[in-house]
Design an enzyme around this catalytic site. Structure first.
Site, short mmCIF file in Angstrom:
data_model
loop_
_atom_site.label_atom_id
_atom_site.label_comp_id
_atom_site.label_asym_id
_atom_site.label_seq_id
_atom_site.Cartn_x
_atom_site.Cartn_y
_atom_site.Cartn_z
N ASN A 131 36.51 43.95 45.83
CA ASN A 131 37.75 44.38 46.47
C ASN A 131 37.60 45.91 46.80
O ASN A 131 36.46 46.47 46.72
CB ASN A 131 39.02 43.95 45.63
CG ASN A 131 40.07 43.53 46.55
OD1 ASN A 131 40.43 44.43 47.63
ND2 ASN A 131 40.81 42.65 46.42
N ARG A 132 38.91 46.62 46.88
CA ARG A 132 38.65 48.11 47.31
C ARG A 132 39.04 49.00 46.08
O ARG A 132 39.61 48.83 45.20
CB ARG A 132 39.91 48.02 48.23
CG ARG A 132 39.57 47.27 49.73
CD ARG A 132 40.74 47.31 50.31
NE ARG A 132 40.60 46.45 51.73
CZ ARG A 132 40.65 45.26 51.93
NH1 ARG A 132 40.76 44.33 50.73
NH2 ARG A 132 40.30 44.54 53.06
N HIS A 157 33.87 45.85 47.99
CA HIS A 157 32.61 44.69 47.48
C HIS A 157 31.35 45.38 47.03
O HIS A 157 30.38 44.58 47.27
CB HIS A 157 32.65 43.51 48.54
CG HIS A 157 33.88 42.87 48.75
ND1 HIS A 157 34.67 42.54 47.60
CD2 HIS A 157 34.14 42.25 49.81
CE1 HIS A 157 35.74 41.62 48.26
NE2 HIS A 157 35.49 41.45 49.43
N HIS A 231 33.13 34.84 46.47
CA HIS A 231 33.73 34.95 47.72
C HIS A 231 33.60 33.69 48.69
O HIS A 231 33.43 33.91 49.93
CB HIS A 231 33.34 36.38 48.53
CG HIS A 231 34.27 36.80 49.39
ND1 HIS A 231 34.61 36.27 50.51
CD2 HIS A 231 34.66 38.24 49.32
CE1 HIS A 231 35.42 37.32 51.05
NE2 HIS A 231 35.53 38.35 50.40
N TYR A 233 34.66 30.94 51.25
CA TYR A 233 35.76 30.63 52.10
C TYR A 233 35.97 29.06 52.11
O TYR A 233 34.79 28.45 52.29
CB TYR A 233 35.38 31.18 53.59
CG TYR A 233 35.58 32.57 53.92
CD1 TYR A 233 36.40 33.15 54.53
CD2 TYR A 233 34.52 33.49 53.07
CE1 TYR A 233 36.45 34.37 55.08
CE2 TYR A 233 34.60 34.78 53.55
CZ TYR A 233 35.60 35.15 54.43
OH TYR A 233 35.46 36.58 54.46
N ASP A 295 46.38 38.69 52.57
CA ASP A 295 45.17 39.65 52.17
C ASP A 295 45.81 40.17 51.12
O ASP A 295 45.42 41.53 50.98
CB ASP A 295 44.52 40.37 53.08
CG ASP A 295 42.94 40.76 52.76
OD1 ASP A 295 42.45 40.51 51.63
OD2 ASP A 295 42.31 41.64 53.36
N GLN A 332 42.80 37.17 44.69
CA GLN A 332 43.04 37.51 45.94
C GLN A 332 42.97 36.38 46.82
O GLN A 332 42.01 35.59 47.06
CB GLN A 332 41.82 38.64 46.21
CG GLN A 332 41.93 39.21 47.84
CD GLN A 332 42.97 40.67 47.77
OE1 GLN A 332 43.32 41.05 46.64
NE2 GLN A 332 43.15 41.14 48.77
N GLU A 357 39.69 34.53 45.50
CA GLU A 357 39.14 35.37 44.74
C GLU A 357 39.63 35.74 43.30
O GLU A 357 40.32 36.47 43.28
CB GLU A 357 38.71 36.63 45.41
CG GLU A 357 38.14 36.30 46.82
CD GLU A 357 38.12 37.44 47.93
OE1 GLU A 357 37.60 38.51 47.42
OE2 GLU A 357 38.69 37.34 48.96
#
Length: 392
Positions: A131-132, A157, A231, A233, A295, A332, A357
């Site tokens: 993440n950020r 990431h 991660h 999907y 998100d 997340q 996540e």
């Protein structure tokens, strides 16, 4: 979404004589497995039951000349999981629907070269910090560290070459009740701007309870932020979009974010908002009320039972169900808002997959009120996340 079809068929349907005691597969065993492919193909039609197995096969060679292996895990329920030691990536998960038809329910690329390019982190382990981190900066023990601003002006990431771009050491194992692969990675002091030499181990295991378990452990010789996640999907339909999937999040709060997707620091109640998935809602039901789509990080409700129930997602058409349990404080939830159907997105459309996540909160190194993500020398980072599959 019939990607890696051959690998999926091998891992899901091949019948072996049984599980060996725990040990890593040797090159000779891989050659023997390859030599017996025709016999195994014939076995697929004998009506024998699925068995708990693990195999290995060559996956390709990186641009730098390193050979990559794919590990093929399968169980007695007809579930199979494919994992490569590049990026510790889950390349496919094949699940039967309520009628027994198997589909790959994860998004991924068709080649190693595609995974090496910049992409959406399909199936990868992300770190050192998933993440950020705002402005790619944090201060630790009075020293400011500057990280890559790979989504300007912020860090995402792990930077330009995070754990998703590394070749991991790996070995398979087989026990009476589970099969899996152990992956390990050493991240040197200063890599991507992070302090400390970090040693990370990730174990993927599949059992006959239809659980894909991910165990993480890590140590560092200096204090360093650490927040790793998988991660994947998911698209339980096997194709199309995930807007009709039904989602439950065991989360009474979420983290509001700025227009740069950085948490404001507030933990806000989901009640009365389109962020409320405490009861089942179709993902597309209220997504238009959330700017840009979902998100955000949700706060997992505390529980005495660990790993704690985190999420449940169901595709009504196929009947496939996935439940997520985790020891992490957050999850997340992301709806593939930046997928656009191009080759860089694997050809998948916007909302073609969803991510759940399990992780710590974004930007925690700059938010002292958030749970700490600082790993100290002498401590052991531990995390467990379980994906449990079923049908209805």
């Amino acid at each position: 979404m019939q990607r890696k079809y051959w690998s999926g068929i091998i891992s899901a349907l091949i019948l072996l004589t049984g599980c060996s005691e725990e040990k890593a597969s040797s090159p000779d065993s891989r050659k023997a497995a390859s030599d017996k492919t025709s016999a195994k193909d014939a076995d697929m039609n004998t009506g024998n039951e699925y068995q708990l197995t693990v195999q290995e096969e060559p996956y390709g060679t990186t641009a730098g000349g390193q050979e990559i292996t794919q590990f093929l895990l399968s169980n007695t329920k007809g579930t199979s999981v494919n994992i490569i030691n590049y990026g510790a990536i889950v390349t496919a998960v094949y699940l039967p629907d309520r009628e027994g038809t198997s589909e790959n329910v994860t998004l991924g690329f068709d080649s190693l070269a595609a995974y090496e390019n910049k992409g959406p982190y399909f199936g990868a382990i992300c770190g050192r910090y998933a993440n950020r981190i705002k402005d790619g900066k944090f201060t630790l023990n009075g020293k400011e560290y500057q990280l890559a601003q790979n989504i300007p002006p912020n860090h995402l990431h792990g930077g330009n070459a995070g754990f998703d771009k590394k070749v991991w050491a790996a070995e398979s194992f087989s026990r009476k009740d589970e099969v899996g692969v152990r992956l390990s990675l050493v991240s040197p002091d200063g890599e991507e701007g992070y302090p400390g030499k970090l040693t990370l181990n990730v174990i993927y295991s599949l059992n006959n309870n239809n659980e894909l378990k991910i165990d993480y452990t890590a140590t560092s010789d200096q204090e360093t932020p650490l927040n790793v996640t998988n991660h994947c999907y998911w698209n339980l339909a096997g194709e199309g979009k995930i807007l009709d999937h039904e989602l439950v999040l065991n989360c009474d709060q979420y983290l509001p974010v700025t227009d740069e997707a950085i948490p404001t620091g507030e933990l806000k109640s989901v009640k009365g908002t389109p962020m409320d998935f405490t009861s089942a809602h179709k993902i597309g039901e209220r997504i238009d009320q959330v700017e840009g789509g979902y998100d955000h990080c949700w706060v997992v409700n505390q529980s005495d039972q660990q790993p704690a129930f985190c999420a449940r997602v169901k595709d009504p058409e196929s009947g496939r169900v996935m439940e997520v349990f985790t020891t992490e404080p957050g999850v997340q939830f992301y709806t593939g808002n930046f997928l656009d159907g191009t080759p860089a997105s694997g050809g998948y459309p916007k909302n073609g997959g969803l991510c759940l996540e399990a992780q710590h909160f974004p930007n925690s190194p700059n938010q002292p009120e958030f749970p700490s993500t600082i790993l100290k020398p002498g401590e052991v980072y531990e995390q467990t996340t379980i994906h449990k599959f079923s049908t209805e």
